[in-house]
Design a protein around this motif. Structure first.
Motif, short mmCIF file in Angstrom:
data_model
loop_
_atom_site.label_atom_id
_atom_site.label_comp_id
_atom_site.label_asym_id
_atom_site.label_seq_id
_atom_site.Cartn_x
_atom_site.Cartn_y
_atom_site.Cartn_z
N TYR A 31 0.69 -1.36 0.07
CA TYR A 31 0.02 -0.30 -0.08
C TYR A 31 1.15 1.72 0.05
O TYR A 31 1.75 1.71 0.95
CB TYR A 31 -0.56 -0.17 1.27
CG TYR A 31 -2.08 -0.67 1.45
CD1 TYR A 31 -1.47 -2.35 1.22
CD2 TYR A 31 -3.64 -0.48 1.09
CE1 TYR A 31 -2.94 -3.08 1.31
CE2 TYR A 31 -4.46 -1.47 0.55
CZ TYR A 31 -4.11 -2.45 1.25
OH TYR A 31 -5.67 -3.38 1.03
N TYR A 66 -8.51 7.01 -0.32
CA TYR A 66 -8.25 6.20 0.03
C TYR A 66 -8.45 5.68 1.48
O TYR A 66 -10.17 5.87 1.44
CB TYR A 66 -7.16 7.31 1.28
CG TYR A 66 -6.04 7.25 0.73
CD1 TYR A 66 -5.85 9.36 0.29
CD2 TYR A 66 -4.95 6.90 1.19
CE1 TYR A 66 -4.23 9.02 -0.11
CE2 TYR A 66 -3.67 7.22 0.56
CZ TYR A 66 -3.87 8.73 -0.28
OH TYR A 66 -2.59 9.35 -0.41
N ASP A 67 -8.32 3.76 0.90
CA ASP A 67 -9.61 2.82 1.33
C ASP A 67 -8.94 2.85 2.96
O ASP A 67 -9.87 2.72 3.71
CB ASP A 67 -8.55 1.04 0.71
CG ASP A 67 -9.32 1.64 -0.74
OD1 ASP A 67 -8.47 0.82 -1.33
OD2 ASP A 67 -10.22 1.87 -0.91
N ALA A 78 2.18 11.92 0.90
CA ALA A 78 2.33 10.59 0.47
C ALA A 78 3.68 9.59 -0.48
O ALA A 78 4.50 10.48 -0.12
CB ALA A 78 1.55 10.25 -0.60
N SER A 81 -3.46 8.34 -5.33
CA SER A 81 -4.87 8.54 -4.95
C SER A 81 -5.67 10.04 -4.33
O SER A 81 -4.51 10.68 -3.21
CB SER A 81 -5.24 7.70 -3.63
OG SER A 81 -6.42 7.76 -3.40
N ALA A 129 -3.67 7.71 6.38
CA ALA A 129 -3.72 6.86 5.33
C ALA A 129 -3.90 5.78 4.58
O ALA A 129 -2.42 6.09 4.19
CB ALA A 129 -5.84 8.06 4.43
N TRP A 151 -8.18 4.31 6.84
CA TRP A 151 -7.71 6.15 7.47
C TRP A 151 -7.19 5.59 8.80
O TRP A 151 -8.07 4.36 9.76
CB TRP A 151 -9.13 6.93 7.51
CG TRP A 151 -9.23 7.36 6.43
CD1 TRP A 151 -9.78 6.97 5.14
CD2 TRP A 151 -8.85 8.26 6.00
NE1 TRP A 151 -9.63 7.22 4.77
CE2 TRP A 151 -9.16 8.48 4.48
CE3 TRP A 151 -7.91 9.64 6.86
CZ2 TRP A 151 -8.90 9.82 3.65
CZ3 TRP A 151 -7.84 11.35 5.91
CH2 TRP A 151 -8.51 11.09 4.51
N ASP A 187 -4.21 3.07 0.28
CA ASP A 187 -4.83 2.84 -0.57
C ASP A 187 -3.20 2.10 -1.03
O ASP A 187 -2.19 2.56 -1.12
CB ASP A 187 -4.94 4.30 -1.11
CG ASP A 187 -6.40 3.57 -2.19
OD1 ASP A 187 -7.36 3.06 -1.67
OD2 ASP A 187 -6.21 3.71 -3.76
#
Length: 121
Positions: A31, A108-109, A49, A103, A96, A111, A98
């Protein structure tokens, strides 16, 4: 993937803090991880990120040159080193994750719960 951010606190302008994002889950190394912040009364804002392998990262213009993101997949952590802090950096900081590097915030999947950073002038 479960995430938990920590390391926030009160610091004077010009000071430093290091935030940590602890992750659980065997696939964490697959990820990308982002840091997003939300100041009172404002929308969430992208901060930084890092990709899955840790060899690529990017930053918001507002923090470029002051913040550094890194990761240690052996320890399952992503760090955000924040230097030369300013009062406008005051916010709740979230990490977060993803599978997609780059992204959007809404993409973001997973958190973490957020950690509060307060910078006094």
């Amino acid at each position: 993937v479960q995430l938990q951010a920590s390391g926030g606190g009160l610091v004077q302008a010009g000071g430093s803090l290091r935030l940590s994002c602890a992750a659980s889950g065997r696939t964490f190394s697959e990820y990308a991880v982002g840091w997003i912040r939300q100041a009172p009364g404002r929308e969430r804002e992208f901060v930084a990120a890092i990709n899955w392998s840790g060899d690529s990262s990017y930053y918001a213009d507002s923090v470029k040159g002051r913040f550094t993101v890194s990761r240690d997949d052996v320890k399952g952590t992503v760090l955000l080193q924040m230097n030369s802090l300013k009062p406008e950096d005051t916010a709740v900081y979230y990490c977060a994750a993803d599978r997609v590097y780059g992204s959007s915030i809404k993409g973001y999947d997973y958190w973490g719960q957020g950690t509060l950073v307060t910078v006094s002038s």
